[in-house]
Design an enzyme around this catalytic site. Structure first.
Site, PDB file in Angstrom:
ATOM      1  N   SER A 103       0.760  -1.287   0.041  1.00 28.49           N
ATOM      2  CA  SER A 103      -0.063   0.124  -0.061  1.00 28.49           C
ATOM      3  C   SER A 103       0.775   1.254  -0.098  1.00 28.49           C
ATOM      4  O   SER A 103       0.317   2.352  -0.525  1.00 28.49           O
ATOM      5  CB  SER A 103      -0.885   0.072   1.133  1.00 28.49           C
TER       6      SER A 103
ATOM      7  N   ASP B 171      -2.980   7.378  10.088  1.00 24.30           N
ATOM      8  CA  ASP B 171      -2.959   5.929  10.708  1.00 24.30           C
ATOM      9  C   ASP B 171      -1.731   5.807  11.397  1.00 24.30           C
ATOM     10  O   ASP B 171      -1.568   4.308  11.820  1.00 24.30           O
ATOM     11  CB  ASP B 171      -3.551   5.078   9.774  1.00 24.30           C
TER      12      ASP B 171
ATOM     13  N   HIS C  89       0.549   5.142   6.787  1.00 20.49           N
ATOM     14  CA  HIS C  89       0.897   5.855   5.516  1.00 20.49           C
ATOM     15  C   HIS C  89       1.309   7.283   5.690  1.00 20.49           C
ATOM     16  O   HIS C  89       1.005   7.994   6.614  1.00 20.49           O
ATOM     17  CB  HIS C  89      -0.520   5.830   4.826  1.00 20.49           C
TER      18      HIS C  89
END
EC number: 2.3.1.45
Length: 797
Positions: free
Chosen positions: A94, A270, A273
């Protein structure tokens, strides 16, 4: 008493430390710094790409500065030009997906982050023929290996750029176990040869894992600690760097994102990221690594090799080398001759007899010495801004970086004040002072990057206009009073203005228009000369005999104003005139004369205002309306007080208007008509009080005498990358770097001013026959340079 102490102190300083001593110290500093930088590059490597990928710091919020080089901010058109017919692949988790999105948004800012996150995401710009893919492989495992293996076997599918990286999923899924780390090492080891094979023909980057903000991590991510991330990064680096035993690995480590994340991870939503601004910085670094060698941006020195020497540069190097050799030969011969003529001792009296023959300095010696010194100085210019020996950094504007140095120089300027030799309006000391403080402010403006702050920009525009105002005032006054329209005067002025710029055009491989201010003042000088020299030649002496000559001069000036107005609003006619060869070679920049038209139009009326002011002032002076005695106000007390009040109000009104500007284009449109208000207001404030005319700042006046050299030299040996960045002689200490580079820069500018003066005496003889022969040689020289330049331009296409 204080004045006496000041003068005694100044003599004491001058006794121990002169300008010559300063220049010797500057030379020693240059040699030491060059040796240190050369040794550093030999030891640490000369590849600025490695620095871009691995090191840097934040200058301010969201402004990243790589170590030793400058990073370019790519526009959409530039990115598409670089990546045309290219395929870029991002493969990983991600975090790599985030980097993919930021990279694509450089090409297409409207691209949206949508769709299933755990799948492949394609992007294609068919118009630009650019393809960028994200491939979802969150772990380094057999699936990722198979994908990479396909690329090694199929040259059609193989991307031109591969950006890979993964680790956090392995930590998360296996709960941070040691077995997972061991498996990660095995998997990295298995794909390392494949990546190395790809890296022989494609650009391959392995993105090291960024740190996390552990306090913000959700419960199912708590096992992803910075300690684990460091262990995985260490494994990746050691394995990928040792994948080839014979030479350095071709797989590039993208470790700079770790440094960026350390400063910005606290802004994460979070804890895992990065915020968007950090991702954009990493994506822009990737773009610089791949595209700088293709696009070759002026303000992007990272990953750019030293430009190859042109034929003209090689010829210039040969000329300066021969001059240096010639001067040393001349010096040795002259020294031997001097030894033979040493004073001898009389045998009877025992007294020394001095040689009565005093050999004058020859023109050849002046030429050789001047070109020898100039050659060494040009070598320094080349080292600073072409040879990639010294470092460069991007500018970053803060209010303190501009206004604090301004306060410093104002204090110094006020401290060093002396009485003027004469008390006339705009006397020589006063104009030198005016040029000096304006030049220092402009230098601070350039190095601080203050052009991004519109109020400062508008005030600096007035300073540039004031220089041009002085051009009109000074040249008109000379021709009007002395009536000297001879070719010798023209050649003197043109040589003084253009000598350094012509040399830099040759040595630094830059067009004449690049140094825009010199073409501007040169053209305006010629406009004033032609206007006054054309029949009928009207001078003050002639006009005093008949009032109608004043009307004739006003008619000439009116026609000049009409021509200026016509060209300002007829861009087509202006461009046709200056697009004719050989004018086009002088006034084109990047194949267009638009920049020249813009620069000329921006201050189109101020030279005329300077001429008109000089005409009115000299007329009032001739009729003895002004009181220019020491300590006397310029007019009667009532008129002087009234004019002072109006001037102060006008000065402040302009500043308030300039400070409230919101749109640069609109303010630039008004600037040519209104800049004269603040200029004339300043002149009246400075000259109406008698005490103000009687003193000047010797500190500012000293800089004013070399203001032209300071303005031109800053392009390459104080700033860098053709003024887009800052020269770094001493890395890691910005304050000390500015002090040292400024000291060297000022010494060089002063020396060039002296060289120009010395050469002007030799190159421009007073007798017309010799002068015309020199002019013929000069025309032939420039003709040869233009022909060689045209050949070079064709070879670059």
């Amino acid at each position: 008493m204080a004045a006496l102490a000041y003068n005694l102190g100044k003599r004491e300083i001058n006794h121990y430390f002169s300008v010559r001593s300063a220049k010797v110290l500057a030379l020693v500093a240059v040699l030491l710094l060059a040796a240190c930088h050369l040794a550093s590059r030999r030891y640490r490597g000369n590849d600025s790409c490695e620095y871009l990928l691995s090191s840097g710091r934040f200058l301010g919020e969201k402004v990243w500065q790589p170590h030793s080089c400058m990073m370019h901010k790519y526009k959409i058109s530039e990115a598409k030009t670089c990546l045309v017919d290219k395929h870029i692949a991002f493969i990983g988790d991600s975090r790599i997906r985030q980097l993919f999105y930021s990279f694509v948004k450089i090409i297409n800012p409207q691209f949206k982050e949508e769709g299933n996150k755990h799948e492949n995401i394609p992007f294609e710009d068919k118009a630009a023929s650019v393809k960028v893919d994200f491939l979802w492989h969150p772990e380094v495992n057999g699936s990722m290996k198979q994908c990479i293996k396909v690329w090694t076997e199929d040259s059609v599918l193989k991307p031109h750029v591969i950006v890979a990286g993964a680790a956090t999923w392995s930590i998360k899924i296996h709960n941070g176990s040691e077995e997972a780390l061991a498996q990660y090492k095995m998997n990295i080891t298995s794909i390392a040869p494949l990546l190395e094979k790809l890296a022989k023909t494609s650009d391959v980057y392995w993105v090291l894992q960024d740190p996390v903000y552990e306090d913000l991590l959700s419960e199912n991510r708590k096992m992803i600690t910075n300690e684990k991330i460091d262990a995985y990064n260490e494994a990746a680096v050691s394995i990928l760097n040792s994948s080839t035993r014979t030479s350095k690995s071709n797989v590039k480590m993208f470790s700079v994102s770790k440094l960026i994340a350390q400063e910005t991870i606290m802004e994460s939503l979070d804890g895992l990221h990065l915020p968007e601004s950090s991702r954009e910085t990493s994506a822009m670094i990737l773009m610089n690594v791949y595209c700088n060698k293709v696009v070759k941006p002026v303000d992007g020195s990272c990953c750019q090799p030293r430009p190859p020497l042109t034929l003209i540069q090689k010829l210039a190097a040969c000329f300066f080398t021969l001059s240096i050799i010639g001067y040393f030969i001349f010096y040795v011969i002259h020294r031997n001759a001097h030894r033979k003529n040493k004073p001898c001792t009389d045998l009877e009296s025992g007294e020394e007899k001095k040689n009565i023959i005093n050999t004058p300095v020859s023109s050849l010696e002046i030429l050789l010495q001047s070109f020898c010194k100039l050659g060494l100085i040009m070598a320094y210019f080349y080292m600073c801004d072409r040879a990639n020996l010294f470092m460069k950094e991007n500018k970053f504007y803060t209010h303190s970086s501009f206004f604090i140095p301004i306060i410093y120089i104002l204090v110094l300027g006020v401290f060093y004040n002396e009485n003027t030799k004469e008390t006339k309006v705009l006397n020589r000391e006063q104009t030198d002072e005016w040029k000096g403080w304006m030049q220092l402010v402009i230098l601070i403006y350039h190095i601080s990057g203050a052009s991004t702050f519109l109020p400062v920009y508008m005030h600096i525009r007035v300073l540039v206009a004031a220089y041009l105002f002085q051009t009109g005032y000074g040249h008109f006054s000379y021709f009007w009073i002395k009536g000297d329209f001879g070719i010798h005067r023209v050649c003197q002025v043109l040589f003084r203005l253009n000598f350094l710029v012509v040399v830099l055009c040759i040595v630094m491989d830059r067009p004449y228009q690049f140094y825009y201010f010199v073409p501007l003042v040169t053209v305006w000088f010629m406009v004033i000369y032609v206007t006054l020299a054309l029949w009928p030649q009207i001078t003050q002496k002639k006009a005093n005999g008949n009032f109608f000559w004043y009307l004739g001069l006003l008619l000439k000036l009116g026609l000049l104003l009409l021509c200026i107005w016509f060209l300002a609003y007829s861009q087509g006619a202006f461009e046709k005139i200056f697009s004719l060869w050989p004018l086009s070679k002088c006034f084109e920049l990047e194949g267009s004369v638009y920049e020249w038209w813009f620069r000329w139009r921006l201050d189109r009326y101020v030279v005329f205002h300077g001429v008109l002011f000089a005409f009115i002032y000299l007329a009032l002076q001739r009729r003895q309306i002004l009181s220019e005695g020491k300590g006397e106000p310029l007019f009667s007390n009532k008129i002087s007080n009234f004019l002072l009040f109006v001037s102060v109000v006008s000065f402040l009104t302009y500043s308030i208007w300039a400070s409230s500007c919101k749109n640069k284009a609109e303010c630039n449109e008004l600037h040519p008509s209104v800049s004269v208000v603040q200029i004339v207001a300043f002149i009246l404030i400075r000259n109406i009080p008698g005490y103000a005319r009687s003193i000047y700042s010797s500190f500012f006046a000293w800089f004013g005498k070399i203001s032209l050299e300071l303005f031109i030299c800053q392009y390459h040996i104080w700033l860098a990358a053709d003024t887009r960045g800052i020269l770094v002689l001493i890395p890691g200490n910005p304050t000390l770097n500015i002090i040292v580079s400024t000291f060297i820069f000022v010494c060089v500018a002063h020396e060039i001013s002296q060289i120009t003066t010395d050469l002007a005496q030799v190159v421009i003889p007073k007798d017309n026959p010799s002068l015309f022969r020199r002019l013929a040689c000069t025309i032939a020289f420039f003709g040869g340079v233009l022909i060689l330049s045209s050949i070079q331009d064709k070879s670059r296409l």
